[in-house]
Structures are given as structure tokens and as C-alpha cells.
Scaffold this active site. Structure first.
Site, PDB file in Angstrom:
ATOM      1  N   HIS A 102     156.231  42.944  68.928  1.00 11.26           N
ATOM      2  CA  HIS A 102     157.323  43.887  68.672  1.00 11.26           C
ATOM      3  C   HIS A 102     158.408  43.824  69.745  1.00 11.26           C
ATOM      4  O   HIS A 102     159.512  44.325  69.548  1.00 11.26           O
ATOM      5  CB  HIS A 102     156.779  45.322  68.548  1.00 11.26           C
ATOM      6  CG  HIS A 102     156.385  45.966  69.840  1.00 11.26           C
ATOM      7  ND1 HIS A 102     155.083  46.000  70.302  1.00 11.26           N
ATOM      8  CD2 HIS A 102     157.122  46.624  70.771  1.00 11.26           C
ATOM      9  CE1 HIS A 102     155.036  46.662  71.447  1.00 11.26           C
ATOM     10  NE2 HIS A 102     156.259  47.043  71.761  1.00 11.26           N
ATOM     11  N   LEU A 156     137.677  36.765  53.487  1.00  3.19           N
ATOM     12  CA  LEU A 156     136.884  36.844  52.266  1.00  3.19           C
ATOM     13  C   LEU A 156     137.670  37.388  51.087  1.00  3.19           C
ATOM     14  O   LEU A 156     137.284  37.182  49.936  1.00  3.19           O
ATOM     15  CB  LEU A 156     135.652  37.731  52.488  1.00  3.19           C
ATOM     16  CG  LEU A 156     134.469  37.116  53.234  1.00  3.19           C
ATOM     17  CD1 LEU A 156     133.349  38.143  53.366  1.00  3.19           C
ATOM     18  CD2 LEU A 156     133.964  35.872  52.523  1.00  3.19           C
ATOM     19  N   GLY A 157     138.754  38.093  51.380  1.00  2.00           N
ATOM     20  CA  GLY A 157     139.509  38.694  50.282  1.00  2.00           C
ATOM     21  C   GLY A 157     138.785  39.900  49.706  1.00  2.00           C
ATOM     22  O   GLY A 157     138.626  40.010  48.481  1.00  2.00           O
ATOM     23  N   VAL A 158     138.355  40.782  50.573  1.00  2.00           N
ATOM     24  CA  VAL A 158     137.611  41.955  50.137  1.00  2.00           C
ATOM     25  C   VAL A 158     138.046  43.164  50.944  1.00  2.00           C
ATOM     26  O   VAL A 158     138.357  43.056  52.133  1.00  2.00           O
ATOM     27  CB  VAL A 158     136.086  41.717  50.288  1.00  2.00           C
ATOM     28  CG1 VAL A 158     135.720  41.478  51.743  1.00  2.00           C
ATOM     29  CG2 VAL A 158     135.281  42.861  49.722  1.00  2.00           C
ATOM     30  N   ASN A 205     157.463  48.611  79.381  1.00  2.00           N
ATOM     31  CA  ASN A 205     156.212  48.090  79.909  1.00  2.00           C
ATOM     32  C   ASN A 205     155.503  47.181  78.901  1.00  2.00           C
ATOM     33  O   ASN A 205     154.590  46.431  79.271  1.00  2.00           O
ATOM     34  CB  ASN A 205     155.247  49.221  80.280  1.00  2.00           C
ATOM     35  CG  ASN A 205     155.428  49.701  81.711  1.00  2.00           C
ATOM     36  OD1 ASN A 205     155.961  50.771  81.940  1.00  2.00           O
ATOM     37  ND2 ASN A 205     154.998  48.898  82.674  1.00  2.00           N
ATOM     38  N   SER A 206     155.899  47.274  77.629  1.00  2.00           N
ATOM     39  CA  SER A 206     155.225  46.488  76.597  1.00  2.00           C
ATOM     40  C   SER A 206     155.265  45.002  76.935  1.00  2.00           C
ATOM     41  O   SER A 206     156.313  44.457  77.272  1.00  2.00           O
ATOM     42  CB  SER A 206     155.894  46.717  75.242  1.00  2.00           C
ATOM     43  OG  SER A 206     155.659  48.019  74.770  1.00  2.00           O
ATOM     44  N   ASP A 233     149.783  42.069  67.349  1.00  2.00           N
ATOM     45  CA  ASP A 233     151.013  42.415  68.082  1.00  2.00           C
ATOM     46  C   ASP A 233     151.159  41.570  69.347  1.00  2.00           C
ATOM     47  O   ASP A 233     151.492  42.083  70.415  1.00  2.00           O
ATOM     48  CB  ASP A 233     151.039  43.904  68.430  1.00  2.00           C
ATOM     49  CG  ASP A 233     152.423  44.361  68.892  1.00  2.00           C
ATOM     50  OD1 ASP A 233     153.412  43.663  68.554  1.00  2.00           O
ATOM     51  OD2 ASP A 233     152.521  45.392  69.585  1.00  2.00           O
TER      52      ASP A 233
END
Length: 386
Positions: free
Chosen positions: A126, A285-287, A229-230, A156
Site C-alpha cells: 500500500h 484448492l478453490g474452496v 512508518n509503514s 501487503d
């Protein structure tokens, strides 16, 4: 009689003097307390180096040069900045409608940590997501442009690269061995005022379900973390990197003692994958799953046992091809108990696409084992945090 007193007087006088000398030199022999030795408790001179809890200057001097400030440059349209000059006849004679465009340094974006002498830097996604140009300013006064190697919105994190010689890379610590109560230091560039160091303790580890990232395993600290600070460094008292400062919880926008950092172990895994592949390769896994509540456990007849419930299955995904259905209760994945959805999906994410894993489930009260081929998690676009 007088001769006897004279004969005994000198020995008595000598004995008395000897007794006084002995009492003065060795008062403890006769039960008297000696004067306290105040020199043992004197503080060292102001210029003398201090050790232990008195100062963390050594840790800061080792880590701080590896924490850089990030800025962005933008082209400023002079016609919007100087409308009066635009209408000036003399100005029009020289420039006409082609007003000079200026490039200037805008406000601070945040911070970054130099991870290697080759010039790889870690920061937050970000922080750099909307930057036109990223300027890296080192503590030694050098400045250079950085290029983005890759980003991972789901943690992030972003990896930058700069080309400078003699870069002060930070020493990597062990985020797995930190303890609640350990002293920690946050180094960054809050509000663009310049490099700043704050101190606190580790308040918690393994923080998740905060709604900040898809993959959350935060270190919580009360070291002051503010805007800017990020992407900066969270270090231990030896100056070793243990986390990348990322976010705060605050009603005012300033530090209120609840800050979060991404553990360096996770950050290093992400950086390595981005450098090698240009992105983070994760198993999928697509779950969609949900935790096994007490009510659901009783309905499955599994009260007191761990498991996760399949809430949804992506069409033509690895889970659907393996035969998983909504309502199935997953008991274990590849031999590891399914304690909760986060840990189980992280386990799948660590698997390599193409790996085959066994999934033990309970369907309609009957145990069943399915085998799924792990796919690659699709890239997720995410709006940068503010």
C-alpha cells in the site's frame, strides 16, 4: 603506690590507643557498622557507554542505516500553479501556451528496509501502489530511483530494487523465537519528519482475522507506529529484523499503542518468491471454509473434535474436480488435522501447484478420503490501504 601507677600507666595508655586504632580500622570486630560505600552506586559519567537496559544505541546504530525513506516525484502543471503568470504578456511572449512543467518532491510515502547488499528492499504494497516514481533516500544522504520488482497484495508486501554500491543490509532475526514481553524497536519515517526510533514490547503474536490482509500472522507491538512508518523495520534489542511495520488500529489516526508488523519469516518467503518468479506462487484448492461451531459439531455428531466445514466450492477448481461438496466436514489435509480454516488454507498455500494431497472428510456421517491436485492461486487485485 605512686611508683606502681607510673609503672602501669604507660602500658594502659598504649593499650587504649591500640584499641582505638583497631576499632576505627575494623569496626565489625566489635559489632559496629561500617560507613556505606557510596562509590558502588555512582552513575557513570555522561560520556561513558552504557550497557543492558540503559541504552539500545548499539542496536539502533546497526539497524538504522538499513532503513530508507521513500518519496515520490510528480510532474506539476505550472498553469494550475501560477495562473497570474499565464496571463502576463511578457510571460506569453517567451512561453506562449507551452508553460514550463516542473518536477518536485512530494510528501513522504513511507519507509523500506534494505534486505541485501545487492539492493533488494522490502516495503508495504500500500506504500508504493500508486506511486509514479519512487525515490529512495538513504540515511547516509544518498538518493536514487527504485523500480518495483513485484508486489503481493494478499500480504501487503512489495519488493523494490536499487542500484547503489556499499549498501548497508539489515541483519535478519528469527520471528519464530520472539516472546510476548520482549523489547522491540520500530524504525521508520513518520509524517516525513525524518528517521525516527520508538520503543515498546511485543504485545501479541499470530494476530489474524483483522481484515487487513488475506494472509495474516501479525506481530502486535505497542512501539509507536505512525503514518509513514509503514514498510519500516521492527527490530529486537540486538538490532536484528523481526518484522515489517504495516498497520495500526487507531481512532485518531495516530499511534495508540496497537501496531502490527509482518513477521520477517513470512516477508522473506514472499520476497524470495517475487524475486524468483515475479509473483508469489501459492497452492490453491478453490474452496471456501468456515469454522466448526459447537452447534455444527453437534449436528455432524463430532462434538469436541476439530474440523472445518466446506461452505462453497469454485466451479472447475481443484476441490470440485476432487469431488468436494458444500457441507462436507474436512477432518484433515495431507495428514494434518484441520484445526481451523486459517491454518488449513495456509497449509494448502504452502503446497506447490501440481502436488497431490489427501483430504479426509465426513459426508452424511460417513468417512471419505479424496485426493486433490493443488492448483495455483489466482492473482488477486486489491485496492491499496490508506
Amino acid at each position: 603506690m605512686i611508683n606502681a601507677l607510673r609503672f602501669l600507666g604507660w602500658p594502659l595508655l598504649v593499650g587504649l590507643l591500640l584499641a582505638l586504632l583497631i576499632i576505627q580500622r575494623y569496626p565489625h570486630l566489635v559489632g559496629m557498622a561500617s560507613e556505606p560505600d557510596y562509590t558502588l552506586h555512582q552513575t557513570p559519567p555522561s560520556g561513558a557507554p552504557r550497557q543492558g537496559p540503559y541504552s539500545y544505541a548499539s542496536a539502533v546504530s546497526g539497524a538504522a542505516p538499513a532503513v530508507a525513506n521513500l518519496y515520490t516525484t510528480k510532474v506539476i502543471d505550472s498553469s494550475t500553479q501560477q495562473p497570474m503568470l499565464k496571463d502576463d504578456p511578457l510571460f506569453q511572449r517567451f512561453y506562449g501556451d507551452s508553460l514550463p512543467r516542473q518536477r518536485r518532491m512530494e510528501s513522504s510515502l513511507g519507509s523500506a528496509v534494505i534486505m541485501s547488499p545487492e539492493g533488494y528492499l522490502l516495503t508495504n504494497y500500500h506504500v508504493t501502489a500508486n506511486a509514479e516514481q519512487i525515490v529512495v533516500a538513504l540515511r547516509d544522504g544518498r538518493e536514487t530511483l527504485a523500480r518495483v520488482i513485484g508486489s503481493d497484495p494478499e500480504t501487503d508486501l512489495a519488493v523494490l530494487k536499487i542500484d547503489l554500491a556499499n549498501l548497508p543490509a539489515i541483519t535478519i532475526g528469527h520471528s519464530d523465537s520472539i516472546r510476548i514481553g520482549d523489547v522491540t524497536l520500530a524504525i521508520g519515517n513518520p509524517f516525513g519528519v525524518g528517521q525516527t526510533v520508538t520503543m515498546g514490547i511485543i504485545s501479541a503474536t499470530g494476530r489474524n482475522q483483522l481484515g487487513l490482509n488475506t494472509y495474516e500472522d501479525f506481530i502486535q507491538t505497542d512501539a509507536a507506529i505512525n503514518r509513514g512508518n509503514s514498510g519500516g523495520a521492527l527490530v529486537d534489542t540486538a538490532g536484528h529484523l523481526i518484522g515489517i511495520n504495516t498497520a495500526i488500529i487507531s481512532e485518531s489516526g495516530g499511534s495508540q499503542g496497537i501496531g502490527f508488523a509482518i513477521p520477517v519469516k513470512l516477508a522473506m518467503e514472499v520476497m524470495k518468491s517475487i524475486i524468483e518468479h515475479g509473483q508469489v506462487i501459492r497452492g490453491w484448492l478453490g474452496v471456501e471454509v468456515q469454522s466448526l461451531t459447537q452447534e455444527l459439531a453437534e449436528s455432524f455428531g463430532q462434538a469436541g473434535r476439530p474440523g472445518i466445514v466446506v461452505a462453497g466450492v469454485y466451479r472447475d477448481g481443484p476441490a470440485e474436480r476432487a469431488g468436494l461438496q458444500p457441507g462436507d466436514l474436512i477432518l484433515s489435509i495431507d495428514g494434518e488435522q484441520a484445526l481451523d480454516g486459517r491454518s488449513s488454507m495456509n497449509q494448502v498455500a504452502r503446497a506447490r501447484p501440481g502436488d497431490r494431497i489427501d483430504i479426509d472428510i465426513l459426508r452424511n456421517g460417513k468417512p471419505l478420503t479424496l485426493t486433490a491436485e493443488v492448483g495455483m492461486r489466482p492473482l488477486v487485485e486489491k485496492s491499496p490501504q490508506q
